[in-house]
Design an enzyme around this catalytic site. Sequence first.
Site, PDB file in Angstrom:
ATOM      1  N   GLY A  18     -11.327   7.392   7.058  1.00 46.43           N
ATOM      2  CA  GLY A  18     -10.578   6.757   8.147  1.00 46.43           C
ATOM      3  C   GLY A  18     -11.095   5.414   8.610  1.00 46.43           C
ATOM      4  N   SER A  19     -11.836   4.695   7.751  1.00 47.63           N
ATOM      5  CA  SER A  19     -12.341   3.398   8.214  1.00 47.63           C
ATOM      6  C   SER A  19     -11.215   2.373   8.350  1.00 47.63           C
ATOM      7  CB  SER A  19     -13.454   2.875   7.304  1.00 47.63           C
ATOM      8  OG  SER A  19     -12.953   2.461   6.060  1.00 47.63           O
ATOM      9  N   ASN A  20     -10.196   2.459   7.499  1.00 55.70           N
ATOM     10  CA  ASN A  20      -9.048   1.552   7.668  1.00 55.70           C
ATOM     11  C   ASN A  20      -8.272   1.894   8.930  1.00 55.70           C
ATOM     12  OD1 ASN A  20      -8.559  -0.545   5.432  1.00 55.70           O
ATOM     13  ND2 ASN A  20      -9.260   1.269   4.319  1.00 55.70           N
ATOM     14  N   LYS A  97      -1.800  11.884  -1.100  1.00 56.74           N
ATOM     15  CA  LYS A  97      -0.596  12.572  -1.594  1.00 56.74           C
ATOM     16  C   LYS A  97       0.546  11.576  -1.738  1.00 56.74           C
ATOM     17  CE  LYS A  97      -2.257  16.668  -1.605  1.00 56.74           C
ATOM     18  NZ  LYS A  97      -2.341  17.472  -2.810  1.00 56.74           N
ATOM     19  N   ASN A 113       0.896   0.685   1.843  1.00 54.25           N
ATOM     20  CA  ASN A 113      -0.313   1.328   1.330  1.00 54.25           C
ATOM     21  C   ASN A 113      -1.344   0.234   1.079  1.00 54.25           C
ATOM     22  OD1 ASN A 113      -2.004   3.395   0.239  1.00 54.25           O
ATOM     23  ND2 ASN A 113      -1.452   2.715  -1.819  1.00 54.25           N
ATOM     24  N   HIS A 115      -4.636  -0.690  -1.413  1.00 57.51           N
ATOM     25  CA  HIS A 115      -5.311  -0.285  -2.643  1.00 57.51           C
ATOM     26  C   HIS A 115      -6.516  -1.197  -2.855  1.00 57.51           C
ATOM     27  CE1 HIS A 115      -5.723   1.713  -6.468  1.00 57.51           C
ATOM     28  NE2 HIS A 115      -5.948   0.536  -7.015  1.00 57.51           N
ATOM     29  N   ASP A 156       1.332   3.344  -6.404  1.00 58.59           N
ATOM     30  CA  ASP A 156       0.795   1.970  -6.462  1.00 58.59           C
ATOM     31  C   ASP A 156       1.699   0.946  -7.156  1.00 58.59           C
ATOM     32  OD1 ASP A 156      -1.528   2.918  -5.243  1.00 58.59           O
ATOM     33  OD2 ASP A 156      -2.585   3.226  -7.131  1.00 58.59           O
ATOM     34  N   GLU A 185     -10.531  -5.139   3.112  1.00 64.37           N
ATOM     35  CA  GLU A 185      -9.465  -4.195   3.489  1.00 64.37           C
ATOM     36  C   GLU A 185      -9.286  -4.159   5.005  1.00 64.37           C
ATOM     37  OE1 GLU A 185      -9.347  -0.274   1.718  1.00 64.37           O
ATOM     38  OE2 GLU A 185     -10.779  -0.884   0.193  1.00 64.37           O
TER      39      GLU A 185
HETATM   40  C1  GRF Z   1      -9.759   2.644   0.874  1.00 67.07           C
HETATM   41  O1  GRF Z   1     -10.615   2.066  -0.068  1.00 67.07           O
HETATM   42  C2  GRF Z   1      -8.318   2.375   0.517  1.00 67.07           C
HETATM   43  O2  GRF Z   1      -8.127   1.163  -0.137  1.00 67.07           O
HETATM   44  C3  GRF Z   1      -7.994   3.501  -0.407  1.00 67.07           C
HETATM   45  O3  GRF Z   1      -8.695   4.607   0.085  1.00 67.07           O
HETATM   46  C4  GRF Z   1      -9.824   4.175   0.830  1.00 67.07           C
HETATM   47  C5  GRF Z   1      -9.720   4.786   2.186  1.00 67.07           C
HETATM   48  O4  GRF Z   1     -10.878   4.554   2.960  1.00 67.07           O
HETATM   49  N1  GRF Z   1      -6.560   3.693  -0.506  1.00 67.07           N
HETATM   50  P1  GRF Z   1     -10.871   4.894   4.498  1.00 67.07           P
HETATM   51  O5  GRF Z   1     -10.512   6.380   4.625  1.00 67.07           O
HETATM   52  O6  GRF Z   1      -9.872   4.021   5.167  1.00 67.07           O
HETATM   53  O7  GRF Z   1     -12.269   4.645   4.984  1.00 67.07           O
END
Ligand code: GRF
Length: 211
Positions: A18-20, A97, A113, A115, A156, A185
């Site tokens: 969940g860092s994003n 998923k 999304n 990537h 993707d 990201e």
């Molecule tokens: C990220 O590297 C994202 O690009 C990929 O999965 C990872 C998720 O990381 N789709 P986080 O859970 O957001 O830390």
Amino acid sequence: MEREFKRIRIAVLASGRGSNLAAIIEAAQSGKLDGEVVVVISNKADAGALNIARQYNIPTLHLSREQFSTEEEFDTAFLRAFEKYQVDIIALAGYMKKLSAKIVRAYKNKILNIHPALLPAFGGKGMYGLKVHQAVLDYGCKVTGVTVHIVDEEYDTGPPVLQECVPVYPEDTPESLAARVLEVEHRLYPQALQLFAEGRIEVQGRKVIVK
Ligand code: GRF
């Protein structure tokens, strides 16, 4: 022409750390993103992302296919949640998923999304986590990067909204490369969402025009 500025209501779907998600919430709270994460949904009851959401008092939902007897009921649970929280944009952030065609069609061009590579390189089913960065190193690439793209019915393959390069260094390990990519990201995802908030995105076939 006047731009339509809107505080977008974002659903984040995540399976892991969940860092994003945290980066998106922080961008929204600091005013860099005219939006709000209104619900976080995970297929994993113990996902770190759900804990992060709880820390910010954001509603959470655990939805996995096994909880439902049919695919249709499973889809309905998502669609109901999106309606309940009046979701404008759905951001997949490490969601492992594939969403059904029904959901993708219902939210056409409104599902994003992220990537951790420059698509179409190093993407597709099974290309996730450190495997992506290992493949980039194995190939001997000098650059990799980040892609934020619109979600279509495959893995993707939807059109990119934003892409940014990240250098690969000779001494890199998958872990060091992942960390460098992740920093980008965390900046790029809120930036892409902000373009939607500002009404600056127009999708023409495979081309995402930033107005
Ligand atoms: C990220 O590297 C994202 O690009 C990929 O999965 C990872 C998720 O990381 N789709 P986080 O859970 O957001 O830390």
